[in-house]
Design an enzyme around this catalytic site. Structure first.
Site, PDB file in Angstrom:
ATOM      1  N   ASP A 419      10.932 -30.556  -4.766  1.00 41.29           N
ATOM      2  CA  ASP A 419       9.951 -29.336  -4.362  1.00 41.29           C
ATOM      3  C   ASP A 419       8.785 -30.127  -3.822  1.00 41.29           C
ATOM      4  O   ASP A 419       8.203 -30.700  -4.844  1.00 41.29           O
ATOM      5  CB  ASP A 419       9.970 -28.461  -5.766  1.00 41.29           C
ATOM      6  CG  ASP A 419       8.912 -27.216  -5.395  1.00 41.29           C
ATOM      7  OD1 ASP A 419       8.044 -27.416  -4.119  1.00 41.29           O
ATOM      8  OD2 ASP A 419       9.263 -26.296  -6.027  1.00 41.29           O
ATOM      9  N   HIS A 420       8.452 -29.967  -2.664  1.00 36.50           N
ATOM     10  CA  HIS A 420       7.096 -30.572  -2.372  1.00 36.50           C
ATOM     11  C   HIS A 420       5.965 -30.011  -2.945  1.00 36.50           C
ATOM     12  O   HIS A 420       4.680 -30.790  -3.054  1.00 36.50           O
ATOM     13  CB  HIS A 420       6.935 -30.528  -0.864  1.00 36.50           C
ATOM     14  CG  HIS A 420       6.536 -31.820  -0.108  1.00 36.50           C
ATOM     15  ND1 HIS A 420       5.301 -32.553  -0.599  1.00 36.50           N
ATOM     16  CD2 HIS A 420       6.857 -32.385   1.115  1.00 36.50           C
ATOM     17  CE1 HIS A 420       5.081 -33.643   0.115  1.00 36.50           C
ATOM     18  NE2 HIS A 420       6.202 -33.396   1.163  1.00 36.50           N
ATOM     19  N   ARG A 421       5.994 -28.940  -3.694  1.00 37.31           N
ATOM     20  CA  ARG A 421       4.656 -28.466  -4.454  1.00 37.31           C
ATOM     21  C   ARG A 421       4.773 -29.127  -5.579  1.00 37.31           C
ATOM     22  O   ARG A 421       3.241 -29.210  -5.871  1.00 37.31           O
ATOM     23  CB  ARG A 421       4.980 -26.930  -4.566  1.00 37.31           C
ATOM     24  CG  ARG A 421       5.143 -26.007  -3.495  1.00 37.31           C
ATOM     25  CD  ARG A 421       5.697 -24.736  -3.961  1.00 37.31           C
ATOM     26  NE  ARG A 421       6.790 -24.659  -4.685  1.00 37.31           N
ATOM     27  CZ  ARG A 421       7.232 -23.435  -5.294  1.00 37.31           C
ATOM     28  NH1 ARG A 421       6.756 -22.350  -5.082  1.00 37.31           N
ATOM     29  NH2 ARG A 421       8.562 -23.535  -5.946  1.00 37.31           N
ATOM     30  N   CYS A 423       5.071 -32.469  -5.992  1.00 36.66           N
ATOM     31  CA  CYS A 423       4.556 -34.126  -6.086  1.00 36.66           C
ATOM     32  C   CYS A 423       4.736 -34.292  -4.362  1.00 36.66           C
ATOM     33  O   CYS A 423       5.112 -33.661  -3.639  1.00 36.66           O
ATOM     34  CB  CYS A 423       5.449 -35.100  -6.789  1.00 36.66           C
ATOM     35  SG  CYS A 423       7.266 -35.252  -6.172  1.00 36.66           S
TER      36      CYS A 423
END
Length: 449
Positions: A419-421, A423
């Site tokens: 999940d790019h949110r 890291c």
């Protein structure tokens, strides 16, 4: 003698319905308190439901394959006043909230489930025992209807069809059927799901001619209802794709040393085999210790990222009922041998359908060994609401450069979907590189402890 109607109890975990798999009793049978009367399948697991009353079975509400909402009639028991009174211990036990008896195994983090030994004991597969407990004082009226023996149920309004299940109403609405025009085959003329499906099947040829827009099934198509576990999987994966901005990165690694390490461990400790999956799980735990950002979830309502103190490791397992992800809680507390034993036990129970709902939720990181299907790579969907998933492809012989020389090595592909949110690429890449290095040089695990 009085008749008591036992309603489908609250099965926990936010479940609102269950599908009847198999009745354990028939009309006319005599049942005892806490005897299992029906096996049902929820979106989480298959469980046996015990009845809190003793007496004679008068009616079974629903046929195998029918979906029953929580709080709707399940079985009617004709019980003597004494039999229907207080249970052993003095407290009456109406149909109410259902819970599982669980306890933690000291030092292992594994969950033990209390199993029933009543009707159906000695079956080949054990199932979790569902324990019906009374509603707390001050709760809404108990989910039990008491009907005097011989009394006829109140007749429905002349213009209203006799329908109990909201599932039936929804199916009828979706297919444009008038419920009032259907003859119910359930107890007392209740319109069942099977009645609606039969009416839909009967109307299919006409519908295909009138509406050739692809919204209906062809006469020869196989139609599989999206219910139970399959529906839960579909809902969760769809939500994951809607909410999580996921990214997948991957790397090829030389797993020769890992296989050699496993062989050495198993040779030194016969009788306590350690699987490749267990070693990969141990490596993931090492990586999450270094990069705890991936052992997290995003709380969208609170606008925050929550990093879990413990690693509740999910293991993707393919079963006859669909893809399940049983969870090993606080996996970081287990030794490698304990981890191997728990993983073997957990995956076996998942495939047998004996895991309770509590063992299928609450994960913080998932390990998916899709290599067992003979594939090299994948871009898996994150198990919502987790933040990351490590995938492992098959291990095969490939040409590999070792110390400047071409050699044949055992090679696999590792993929990390995150999940790019939670890291950026630096953290995700650092984690995947650490995992890859430990696969290639298992001795690094010792150095990381």
């Amino acid at each position: 003698m009085t008749e008591r109607v036992f309603l489908l109890p609250d099965l926990g975990e936010g479940l609102t319905e269950a599908e009847i798999v198999e009745w354990r009793v028939a009309v006319g049978d005599t049942v005892t308190v806490d005897q299992s009367v029906v096996e049902v399948e929820t979106a989480k697991a298959v469980v046996d439901v015990p009845c809190p009353y003793a007496g004679t079975v008068v009616a079974l509400h629903g046929a195998p394959g029918e979906v029953r909402p929580v709080g709707q009639p399940l079985i009617t028991i004709a019980a003597a006043d004494a039999a229907a009174g207080p249970r052993p211990g003095g407290a009456p036990e109406p149909a109410g909230h259902a819970t599982y008896r669980e306890e933690e195994r000291a030092g292992s983090g594994n969950v033990l489930i209390g199993y029933g030994t009543g009707h159906g004991a000695g079956r080949r597969r054990r199932r979790p025992r569902l324990v019906v407990t009374p509603e707390p004082v001050g709760a809404p009226a108990a989910a039990v209807a008491t009907v005097p023996a011989g009394a006829a149920p109140a007749a429905p309004a002349a213009t209203a069809p006799l329908v109990i299940s909201p599932i039936v109403r929804r199916l009828a609405r979706e297919h444009g059927l008038d419920l009032a025009a259907l003859a119910g085959t359930g107890p007392g003329g209740v319109v069942r799901r099977a009645d609606v499906e039969a009416a839909v099947a009967a109307a299919t040829p006409a519908r295909l001619t009138a509406v050739p827009d692809g919204s209906t099934a062809d006469a020869d198509d196989v139609v599989i209802p999206l219910t139970g576990v399959r529906k839960a999987i579909a809902d969760k994966l769809s939500r994951s794709r809607r909410e999580i901005p996921e990214v997948t990165i991957w790397v090829d690694v030389d797993a020769t040393a890992l296989l050699e390490t496993r062989a050495a461990i198993n040779a030194a400790r016969p009788g306590q085999p350690v699987s490749i999956l267990a070693l990969l799980a141990r490596i993931c735990l090492s990586g999450l210790r270094r990069y705890p950002q991936l052992n997290a979830r995003v709380d969208t309502e609170g606008q925050r990222i929550v990093q879990s103190a413990g690693v509740h490791l999910g293991i993707a397992a393919q079963t006859d009922r669909g893809l399940l992800v049983p969870v090993v809680r606080d996996a970081q507390r287990l030794t490698t041998a304990e981890l191997a034993a728990v993983l073997a036990e957990t995956t076996t129970e998942a495939r047998a359908g004996t895991l309770p709902p509590a063992r299928l939720t609450g994960g913080t990181f998932t390990l998916n060994n899709y290599g067992v299907f003979g594939v090299d790579g994948s871009t898996p969907i994150i198990n919502h609401p987790e933040a990351a998933l490590l995938g492992v492809g098959r291990i095969v012989d490939k040409p590999w450069v070792v110390d400047g020389q071409l050699a044949v090595r055992k090679v696999t592909q590792l993929s990390l979907t995150f999940d790019h949110r939670v890291c950026d690429g630096g953290v995700a890449g650092g984690f995947l590189r650490h995992v890859a290095d430990c696969v290639e040089q298992p001795a690094l695990l010792i150095a990381a402890v």
